[in-house]
Design an enzyme around this catalytic site. Structure first.
Site, mmCIF file in Angstrom:
data_model
loop_
_atom_site.group_PDB
_atom_site.id
_atom_site.type_symbol
_atom_site.label_atom_id
_atom_site.label_comp_id
_atom_site.label_asym_id
_atom_site.label_seq_id
_atom_site.Cartn_x
_atom_site.Cartn_y
_atom_site.Cartn_z
ATOM 1 C CG ASP A 84 47.584 38.891 44.655
ATOM 2 O OD1 ASP A 84 46.411 38.574 44.916
ATOM 3 O OD2 ASP A 84 48.125 39.928 45.085
ATOM 4 C CD GLU A 183 45.787 46.268 51.287
ATOM 5 O OE1 GLU A 183 45.648 45.246 50.580
ATOM 6 O OE2 GLU A 183 46.659 47.135 51.080
HETATM 7 O O1 KIV Z 1 49.865 42.035 46.684
HETATM 8 C C1 KIV Z 1 50.055 41.874 47.891
HETATM 9 O O2 KIV Z 1 51.182 41.772 48.360
HETATM 10 C C2 KIV Z 1 48.886 41.805 48.756
HETATM 11 C C3 KIV Z 1 49.123 41.805 50.231
HETATM 12 C C4 KIV Z 1 49.635 43.100 50.687
HETATM 13 C C5 KIV Z 1 47.915 41.372 50.981
HETATM 14 O O3 KIV Z 1 47.801 41.751 48.278
#
Ligand code: KIV
Length: 291
Positions: A84, A183
């Site tokens: 991420d 989401e």
């Molecule tokens: O940060 C995360 O875990 C996410 C998921 C929930 C999609 O973005």
């Protein structure tokens, strides 16, 4: 795990459901890489479940790099791992986004990055993809924008808001993303987006009308008894298991049942070989091979 690449992940659109879980450490990564899941997301949700924060805004690029390296060691070379991009690591400029995404692949050893946003990040996604960095998009309830959204609320409830989220998803797909997280949106909007875009939609709080699902590992394992949102299903009650094990350990230490003779040494025997067989870290090293 199925050891997918970004290309093979994308090609699974319309061929059954894709299964993604978050993960943040080598021990869990080693365990879940030996299951049938398709990919691991090192989510900035680590801000919540690892760091104990109420939102993800303080998660840094270094935090995600560190946890992605841990996950890579545990999951092995072939696992498909998505890292991420934290708040403000991709919004300031395309150049900064490219440098930071590059670090998640080169140092973190991720296969792809995920970033939140639609139309307003489409140009950045396009540049990342051109640079050889596979991108997973994320639209709808984007937790990094909770201040703008007025909290963690379902998005796209009225026609105008739904149209804007559809436009976001189309922009992300057209920019070259290989998949997209949906989401916190209504089921009807998830269905519309899934029919419209040519890339797999991965839902969380977005109904079964998606090409796959993702959950936060600690949530689906039931590690937080106080977190019970409607979208979450708990597949285990690890909170009870962990508390029970710890209480039993305490009782046995206080009562003299542990350690027993079988856990004690008589002057011979190697301490390290005795522990190596049960060490998750040793397993992880066998699977990973990355330092
Ligand atoms: O940060 C995360 O875990 C996410 C998921 C929930 C999609 O973005």
């Amino acid at each position: 795990m199925r050891n997918l690449t970004a290309q093979s992940f994308k090609s699974k659109k319309g061929q059954g459901k894709l299964v993604v879980l978050t993960c943040y450490d080598a021990t869990f990564a080693s365990l879940i890489s030996k299951t049938s899941i398709d990919a691991i997301l090192v989510g900035d949700s680590l801000g919540n479940v690892i760091q104990g924060r109420s939102d993800t805004l303080e998660v840094t690029l270094d935090d995600v790099i560190y946890h992605t390296r841990c996950v890579r060691r545990g999951a092995g070379q072939d696992a498909h791992i998505i890292a991420d991009m934290p708040f403000m690591t991709f919004q300031v400029s395309t150049q900064e986004a490219m440098r930071n995404a590059g670090m998640l692949l080169s140092v973190g050893r991720a296969n792809a990055v995920k970033l939140e946003g639609g139309v307003r990040v489409a140009e950045t996604i396009s540049r990342l993809v051109q640079a050889g960095i596979p991108v997973m998009g994320h639209v709808g309830l984007t937790p990094q924008s909770f201040n703008e959204m007025g909290g963690f609320k379902i998005q796209g409830r009225d026609a105008g808001a739904a149209a804007a989220i559809l436009e976001d998803a189309v922009a992300v797909a057209e920019a070259g993303a290989y998949s997209i997280v949906l989401e916190g949106i209504p089921a009807s909007l998830a269905a519309r987006i899934t029919e419209t875009v040519g890339i797999p939609t991965i839902g969380i709080g977005a109904s079964a009308n998606c090409d796959g699902q993702v959950l936060v590992l600690y949530d689906m394992l039931g590690m937080n008894p106080d977190f019970n949102p409607r979208f979450l299903k708990k597949y285990a009650d690890l909170a009870s298991v962990i508390r029970g094990a710890v209480d039993t350990f305490g009782d046995e230490v206080r009562g003299g049942a542990f350690p027993g003779p079988q856990h004690s040494f008589s002057g011979e025997g190697l301490y390290s070989s005795a522990t190596a067989g049960s060490s998750g870290a040793v397993d992880a090293r066998k699977g990973g091979g990355e330092s």
